[in-house]
Design a protein around this motif. Structure first.
Motif, mmCIF file in Angstrom:
data_model
loop_
_atom_site.group_PDB
_atom_site.id
_atom_site.type_symbol
_atom_site.label_atom_id
_atom_site.label_comp_id
_atom_site.label_asym_id
_atom_site.label_seq_id
_atom_site.Cartn_x
_atom_site.Cartn_y
_atom_site.Cartn_z
ATOM 1 N N LEU A 181 0.837 -1.203 0.000
ATOM 2 C CA LEU A 181 0.000 0.000 0.000
ATOM 3 C C LEU A 181 0.869 1.249 0.000
ATOM 4 N N THR A 197 -5.223 1.228 -5.088
ATOM 5 C CA THR A 197 -5.701 1.047 -3.714
ATOM 6 C C THR A 197 -6.732 -0.071 -3.643
ATOM 7 N N ARG A 200 -4.985 -3.390 -4.018
ATOM 8 C CA ARG A 200 -4.313 -3.845 -2.792
ATOM 9 C C ARG A 200 -5.322 -4.396 -1.794
ATOM 10 N N ILE A 201 -6.483 -3.766 -1.701
ATOM 11 C CA ILE A 201 -7.516 -4.258 -0.782
ATOM 12 C C ILE A 201 -7.961 -5.655 -1.199
#
Length: 422
Positions: A181, A197, A200-201
């Protein structure tokens, strides 16, 4: 691809060593009593039971399924119990070579990393005993390799299986996820930050969760799993079960003769004895047979010094916002695999847990070898070669207590360098 054949040859040689008399101990060793029993239950029922009733177990299924695969193929014997951990331990030697190659781009250092892993006693004992920690280490190494390649989808899958082996894999998920992140935020801004983002989640949240949940398939499909009938909603039942597991792990304070504080792990202050017997025949009046989960002492003591050097250099680079990939990998692995145990000072813990961060300790040694060769060139290569030779000889000296060989009591006692090792 591996640039050198050396790690492959080293892993093969190590596999042969792991196979020698693998089933000579016909009884269950140490915590094998829990995990082999669980593996047998998986083969019969798809879930762990105690007699005809559900059994409360505190570790997820993946490692026990891997043990079960060995039993299914090779039979319910010492060899069958331990063959998968022997294979996985050998693959760990290959993967640390892949990681070292990625970090140092050197055939010699790639071979050194694999060689050091191959001559460590803790790694050998884990590779010949059907416990869960060697499987956890394997999945962590896979995750690390793909992390260095920035293939975060595969990292998420590997970490899902790691957590499905032991919950301590969560720490690697947190550390790797935060680094990934951070990289996204330093390379993107504004609207361009939305996609990485969200990725990555998904990579460090959704994917590991789905993989982890899938490892409980046997529990979902069976009506004999622990607390399976707690609620009409199986997910509610699983959450309740996990709450009980968490309570167990956070309240485990039962005293054990081989428990050890994390402060002593790096110097092998209190290694765990997996087996000790006093056979009647060895050519002397007193005989001993032990399997001691002791890391090769010279490797670990040198590794402690190397780790301090690596951490110091990483901190120096961090102040200048310069993060060397090798140093970052070492620090991340130690932070995830070692530091969390310091927050459980009252919990019953053991030195053999150190196997999960051992690869990063070895990478610290390889990093220092890299610095030595750069600084002193040919002389540096000789110094590194001498150090490896000493570690190898140290490994050979302790080999009988790694393999569980029968020896005279005096020979065994000579290897107990400190009272805490007994």
């Amino acid at each position: 691809m591996i640039a050198s054949i050396a790690p492959i040859l080293i892993a093969l040689a190590a596999f042969i060593l792991r196979l020698i008399d693998l089933g000579k101990i016909h009884t269950l060793i140490f915590d094998e009593v829990y995990y082999v029993d669980g593996a047998r239950d998986f083969l019969k029922y798809g879930v762990e039971v105690s007699g005809s009733k559900p059994e409360f177990v505190v570790h997820p299924p993946v490692g026990k399924w891997l043990i079960a695969s060995g039993i299914r193929i090779f039979g319910d014997s010492g060899f069958g119990w331990r063959i998968t951990t022997a294979l996985v331990g050998s693959l760990c030697i290959l993967f640390i070579g892949l990681i070292a190659q990625r970090l140092f781009h050197s055939k010699q250092l790639t071979a050194l990393a694999s060689g050091l892993m191959a001559v460590d006693g803790l790694a050998l004992v884990h590779s010949r005993t059907a416990l869960l920690d060697n499987f956890l280490t394997f999945f962590i190494l896979i995750a690390t390799y793909f992390f260095l390649r920035k293939n975060y989808w595969w990292v998420g899958i590997a970490l899902g299986f790691a957590i499905g082996t032991k919950w301590s894999g969560v720490y690697f998920l947190l550390v790797f996820g935060l680094i990934a992140l951070y990289r996204a935020f330093t390379h993107h801004s504004g609207r361009d930050l939305i996609k990485p983002t969200l990725s990555r989640i998904a990579q460090f949240g959704a994917i590991p969760f789905v993989v982890y949940l899938s490892t409980w398939a046997g529990w979902f499909l069976s009506d004999r799993g622990w607390d399976r009938s707690y609620s009409a909603n199986p997910f509610t039942s699983l959450v309740h079960y996990h709450q009980q597991i968490l309570t167990f792990h956070t309240t485990l304070t039962e005293k054990h003769p081989y428990q050890s504080n994390p402060w002593s792990w790096l110097i092998m202050g209190r290694p765990t004895s997996f087996l000790y017997e006093t056979p009647k025949s060895c050519g002397a009046t007193q005989c001993s047979q032990e399997i001691l989960a002791l890391g090769t002492p010279l490797l670990w003591w040198a590794g402690l010094i190397a780790l301090l050097v690596a951490c110091g250099m990483w901190l120096h680079g961090a102040r200048q916002r310069h993060f060397d990939p090798a140093l970052t990998t070492i620090v991340a692995g130690i932070a995830a695999g070692y530091l969390p145990w310091f927050f459980f000072q009252n919990r019953t813990v053991f030195t053999f847990y150190a196997i999960v961060f051992e690869p990063f300790l070895i990478l610290a040694l390889v990093y220092c070898a890299h610095l030595t060769i750069i600084q002193y060139q040919k002389v540096g290569e000789i110094i590194v070669g001498i150090c490896f030779a000493l570690i190898f000889l140290n490994f050979l000296y302790f080999l009988p207590i790694y393999l569980g060989d029968v020896m005279t009591y005096d020979a065994w006692r000579a290897r107990m360098w400190f009272p805490q090792w007994i």
